[in-house]
Design a protein around this motif. Structure first.
Motif, mmCIF file in Angstrom:
data_model
loop_
_atom_site.group_PDB
_atom_site.id
_atom_site.type_symbol
_atom_site.label_atom_id
_atom_site.label_comp_id
_atom_site.label_asym_id
_atom_site.label_seq_id
_atom_site.Cartn_x
_atom_site.Cartn_y
_atom_site.Cartn_z
ATOM 1 N N LYS A 438 0.832 -1.207 0.000
ATOM 2 C CA LYS A 438 0.000 0.000 0.000
ATOM 3 C C LYS A 438 0.869 1.260 0.000
ATOM 4 O O LYS A 438 0.513 2.279 -0.609
ATOM 5 C CB LYS A 438 -0.894 -0.012 1.238
ATOM 6 N N LYS A 439 2.004 1.158 0.670
ATOM 7 C CA LYS A 439 2.896 2.309 0.838
ATOM 8 C C LYS A 439 3.350 2.865 -0.513
ATOM 9 O O LYS A 439 3.428 4.087 -0.700
ATOM 10 C CB LYS A 439 4.098 1.870 1.681
ATOM 11 N N TYR A 440 3.662 1.959 -1.455
ATOM 12 C CA TYR A 440 4.179 2.406 -2.756
ATOM 13 C C TYR A 440 3.186 2.129 -3.893
ATOM 14 O O TYR A 440 3.566 2.098 -5.059
ATOM 15 C CB TYR A 440 5.516 1.707 -3.050
ATOM 16 N N GLU A 441 1.928 1.930 -3.537
ATOM 17 C CA GLU A 441 0.911 1.590 -4.526
ATOM 18 C C GLU A 441 0.669 2.736 -5.505
ATOM 19 O O GLU A 441 0.513 2.530 -6.713
ATOM 20 C CB GLU A 441 -0.399 1.237 -3.810
ATOM 21 N N THR A 442 0.655 3.956 -4.998
ATOM 22 C CA THR A 442 0.415 5.142 -5.828
ATOM 23 C C THR A 442 1.658 6.009 -5.849
ATOM 24 O O THR A 442 2.148 6.420 -4.795
ATOM 25 C CB THR A 442 -0.776 5.952 -5.287
ATOM 26 N N THR A 443 2.198 6.249 -7.030
ATOM 27 C CA THR A 443 3.408 7.068 -7.133
ATOM 28 C C THR A 443 3.062 8.550 -7.040
ATOM 29 O O THR A 443 1.905 8.951 -7.247
ATOM 30 C CB THR A 443 4.133 6.810 -8.468
ATOM 31 N N PHE A 444 4.088 9.352 -6.766
ATOM 32 C CA PHE A 444 3.870 10.799 -6.714
ATOM 33 C C PHE A 444 3.416 11.330 -8.077
ATOM 34 O O PHE A 444 2.642 12.284 -8.160
ATOM 35 C CB PHE A 444 5.160 11.508 -6.289
ATOM 36 N N ALA A 445 3.930 10.707 -9.139
ATOM 37 C CA ALA A 445 3.542 11.139 -10.486
ATOM 38 C C ALA A 445 2.046 10.920 -10.695
ATOM 39 O O ALA A 445 1.355 11.766 -11.286
ATOM 40 C CB ALA A 445 4.346 10.362 -11.530
ATOM 41 N N GLU A 446 1.534 9.782 -10.205
ATOM 42 C CA GLU A 446 0.097 9.504 -10.332
ATOM 43 C C GLU A 446 -0.722 10.474 -9.485
ATOM 44 O O GLU A 446 -1.795 10.920 -9.893
ATOM 45 C CB GLU A 446 -0.188 8.059 -9.914
ATOM 46 N N VAL A 447 -0.204 10.806 -8.307
ATOM 47 C CA VAL A 447 -0.880 11.787 -7.455
ATOM 48 C C VAL A 447 -0.940 13.132 -8.146
ATOM 49 O O VAL A 447 -1.979 13.820 -8.149
ATOM 50 C CB VAL A 447 -0.168 11.910 -6.091
ATOM 51 N N GLU A 448 0.182 13.509 -8.783
ATOM 52 C CA GLU A 448 0.241 14.781 -9.495
ATOM 53 C C GLU A 448 -0.757 14.800 -10.648
ATOM 54 O O GLU A 448 -1.444 15.811 -10.885
ATOM 55 C CB GLU A 448 1.665 15.010 -10.023
ATOM 56 N N THR A 449 -0.838 13.690 -11.362
ATOM 57 C CA THR A 449 -1.791 13.594 -12.477
ATOM 58 C C THR A 449 -3.223 13.736 -11.977
ATOM 59 O O THR A 449 -4.059 14.432 -12.583
ATOM 60 C CB THR A 449 -1.629 12.249 -13.203
ATOM 61 N N GLN A 450 -3.530 13.069 -10.859
ATOM 62 C CA GLN A 450 -4.868 13.154 -10.278
ATOM 63 C C GLN A 450 -5.193 14.589 -9.869
ATOM 64 O O GLN A 450 -6.316 15.071 -10.057
ATOM 65 C CB GLN A 450 -4.982 12.221 -9.076
ATOM 66 N N ILE A 451 -4.187 15.275 -9.299
ATOM 67 C CA ILE A 451 -4.390 16.672 -8.899
ATOM 68 C C ILE A 451 -4.676 17.549 -10.116
ATOM 69 O O ILE A 451 -5.582 18.394 -10.108
ATOM 70 C CB ILE A 451 -3.153 17.196 -8.127
ATOM 71 N N GLU A 452 -3.901 17.333 -11.189
ATOM 72 C CA GLU A 452 -4.083 18.126 -12.409
ATOM 73 C C GLU A 452 -5.475 17.908 -13.002
ATOM 74 O O GLU A 452 -6.144 18.853 -13.424
ATOM 75 C CB GLU A 452 -3.014 17.756 -13.442
ATOM 76 N N GLU A 453 -5.908 16.651 -13.036
ATOM 77 C CA GLU A 453 -7.228 16.345 -13.590
ATOM 78 C C GLU A 453 -8.337 16.970 -12.748
ATOM 79 O O GLU A 453 -9.326 17.480 -13.281
ATOM 80 C CB GLU A 453 -7.418 14.828 -13.668
ATOM 81 N N THR A 454 -8.158 16.932 -11.436
ATOM 82 C CA THR A 454 -9.150 17.541 -10.549
ATOM 83 C C THR A 454 -9.193 19.055 -10.744
ATOM 84 O O THR A 454 -10.271 19.669 -10.768
ATOM 85 C CB THR A 454 -8.827 17.211 -9.082
ATOM 86 N N GLU A 455 -8.002 19.665 -10.885
ATOM 87 C CA GLU A 455 -7.943 21.118 -11.089
ATOM 88 C C GLU A 455 -8.631 21.516 -12.401
ATOM 89 O O GLU A 455 -9.371 22.505 -12.457
ATOM 90 C CB GLU A 455 -6.487 21.587 -11.096
ATOM 91 N N LYS A 456 -8.388 20.704 -13.458
ATOM 92 C CA LYS A 456 -9.023 21.002 -14.751
ATOM 93 C C LYS A 456 -10.535 20.892 -14.652
ATOM 94 O O LYS A 456 -11.286 21.719 -15.197
ATOM 95 C CB LYS A 456 -8.491 20.043 -15.816
ATOM 96 N N SER A 457 -10.969 19.852 -13.955
ATOM 97 C CA SER A 457 -12.413 19.638 -13.799
ATOM 98 C C SER A 457 -13.055 20.775 -13.020
ATOM 99 O O SER A 457 -14.111 21.301 -13.412
ATOM 100 C CB SER A 457 -12.663 18.307 -13.080
ATOM 101 N N LEU A 458 -12.401 21.197 -11.948
ATOM 102 C CA LEU A 458 -12.937 22.279 -11.134
ATOM 103 C C LEU A 458 -12.891 23.599 -11.892
ATOM 104 O O LEU A 458 -13.811 24.422 -11.817
ATOM 105 C CB LEU A 458 -12.134 22.389 -9.832
ATOM 106 N N SER A 459 -11.820 23.777 -12.663
ATOM 107 C CA SER A 459 -11.684 25.005 -13.445
ATOM 108 C C SER A 459 -12.798 25.103 -14.482
ATOM 109 O O SER A 459 -13.368 26.178 -14.712
ATOM 110 C CB SER A 459 -10.321 25.027 -14.134
ATOM 111 N N ALA A 460 -13.146 23.946 -15.083
ATOM 112 C CA ALA A 460 -14.223 23.936 -16.074
ATOM 113 C C ALA A 460 -15.563 24.253 -15.431
ATOM 114 O O ALA A 460 -16.418 24.929 -16.028
ATOM 115 C CB ALA A 460 -14.271 22.576 -16.758
#
Length: 487
Positions: A438-460
């Protein structure tokens, strides 16, 4: 208390001259010794044994309490002068001199847990660090082929998990099954051994020495068993021994016939402003009523239990009927908050003003209530009869029946608890590996991608909002923070 037990054991086994204990409450208010100095004048060795037993205790309220296994672990290490990783170390005088005679315990024995660290590469790119898998080396020594069945190296430093269900893969692996089988084999005849030591000798054995004899036998059986802490097994023995020793004391004092005696069950009850002791049924002098009712009178107890279960079902039935009532129906006198008023239900059923559909619901509740009353009456009557029957059964037990019941009371619980020790080891390994995955299940890159997608969605979403001039200025600034383009 605990310090007295340590003194007694060490003095008896080592011919110690003096033991000085500094109470922990001087420093931490824990109520157990922080430092114990054991002094012995005539000895052949010149080294110093340092023990850090600070992790071995249980919490009782605000206090720390040494268990019997904690005391035994201390005594055994001091008696044998053993160096145990993260627990004790035999230190030479030369090493003490090199440390300027500093006897600070952590300088010699580091019992601290390793601080959790995060591998930056695995955090960024995924995978599991081999170095963190290596930290579970004691499990890999016990289960030699398990590691390769769970992990596949992706480089010299990292690996990946190759099973979907960690728990299932571990539980079904041959090494783990062999481990469990070896433990069961080691204790295969333990019930017979306990019978010979406890029951066959119950009227003559030494109560003060028998626990030590039994613990030595348990330790011997666990000599070649990896991972399982023998002191955990000793604690299981001591937990049961407390009760067994009381029974043995009664038998040796009053004779075997004491096993067929019942005593008044005296309880304190308050009458007015005065507390007084009154009898409330009976209890077994040695053989518990519960044991008789779960064995010899199991059918009688089952019949009562079935009625009790039905009472629970009726309670759920009331709730189901209440859930079907409309808000208007719940305003009726036959409902008080979240329960029925059965006296009012009787009146409602005789009334012509109640809707037929409502009457059917109330009839169902009334039927359940009639059954409930009958069940409660039957349970009360049958429980009283079972109490009397249990009393008569204990008083009429044969010697053979007593022996079987003592086996159930003294021997079976200990063996059942011991047999769970391998399961706890396997569960511990499963938990460690699931946490690591679980500790290494999600990489920082994946977290960053999720953040970007959320920001785009909220911005829209912001583009669809409308408001005053100041509202729009604020939303535009928020879009900048989210990475959107303000127009």
């Amino acid at each position: 208390g605990e310090e007295g037990e340590i003194r007694k054991n060490l003095i008896e086994k080592n011919k110690i001259d003096t033991i000085i204990g500094l109470p922990a409450n001087i420093f931490y208010g824990t109520g157990i010794p922080t430092i114990i100095m054991v002094l012995k004048q005539k000895r052949s060795n010149t080294d110093v044994l340092i023990v850090d037993a600070s992790k071995g205790f249980v919490k009782e309220g605000k206090n720390n309490k040494l268990r019997a296994s904690d005391i035994k672990r201390i005594v055994d290490v001091v008696t044998r002068r053993e160096s145990v990783e993260k627990y004790s170390k035999v230190v030479s005088r030369d090493e003490i001199r090199a440390n300027d005679y500093n006897l600070n315990i952590p300088r010699y024995v580091d019992s601290s847990e390793a601080a959790e660290s995060w591998d930056i590469y695995a955090s960024m790119f995924g995978g599991l660090p081999i170095s963190e898998i290596d930290e579970l080396k004691e499990y890999w020594r016990a289960f030699p082929a398990l590691r390769s069945a769970l992990f596949e190296n992706t480089s010299s430093e990292y690996c990946k998990l190759i099973v979907d269900d960690i728990k299932k893969a571990i539980k079904e692996h041959a090494d783990v099954k062999n481990f469990e089988s070896e433990f069961q084999t080691a204790f295969g005849d333990f019930d017979k051994y306990l019978y010979d030591e406890l029951i066959a000798k119950m009227e003559s054995l030494s109560i003060s020495k028998t626990e030590e004899i039994l613990s030595e036998n348990i330790f011997a059986r666990m000599t070649d068993i990896p991972l399982v802490d023998k002191y955990e097994a000793y604690q299981l023995l001591d937990d049961d021994w407390t009760k067994i020793a009381v029974d043995l004391e009664i038998i040796q004092t009053e004779g075997f016939s004491a096993t067929k005696v019942v005593d008044p069950n005296m309880v304190i009850k308050k009458k007015g402003n005065v507390e007084q002791e009154v009898q409330e049924g009976w209890k077994g002098h040695i053989i518990p009523f519960e044991l008789i009712q779960s064995t010899i009178l199991a059918d009688d107890r089952k019949a009562i239990k079935e009625k009790e279960n039905r009472l629970s079902e009726i309670a759920s039935g009331y709730e189901e009927i209440l859930d079907t009532l409309s808000e208007e129906e719940k305003e009726g006198d036959f409902v008080n908050e979240d329960s029925f008023v059965f006296a009012e239900i009787k009146k409602a059923l005789k009334s012509d003003s109640i809707e037929p559909e409502t009457k059917e619901k109330l009839k169902s509740a009334a039927t359940l209530n009639t059954e409930e009353k009958a069940l409660k009456s039957a349970i009360k009557t049958e429980s009283a009869l079972l109490e009397e029957k249990t009393k008569d059964t204990i008083e009429g037990l044969s010697d053979e029946q007593v022996i079987e019941l003592l086996k159930e009371k003294w021997i079976k619980p200990l063996i059942d608890n011991l047999m769970q020790l391998p399961d706890s080891i396997v569960a511990e390994l499963v938990a460690k590996l699931e946490t690591l995955a679980k500790k290494y299940e999600t990489t920082f890159a994946e977290v960053e991608t999720q953040i970007e997608e959320t920001e785009k969605s909220l911005s829209a979403m912001i583009d669809d909002l409308d408001g005053s001039e100041f509202d729009m200025l604020g939303l535009a600034e928020l879009k900048k923070l989210l990475g959107g383009c303000a127009k």
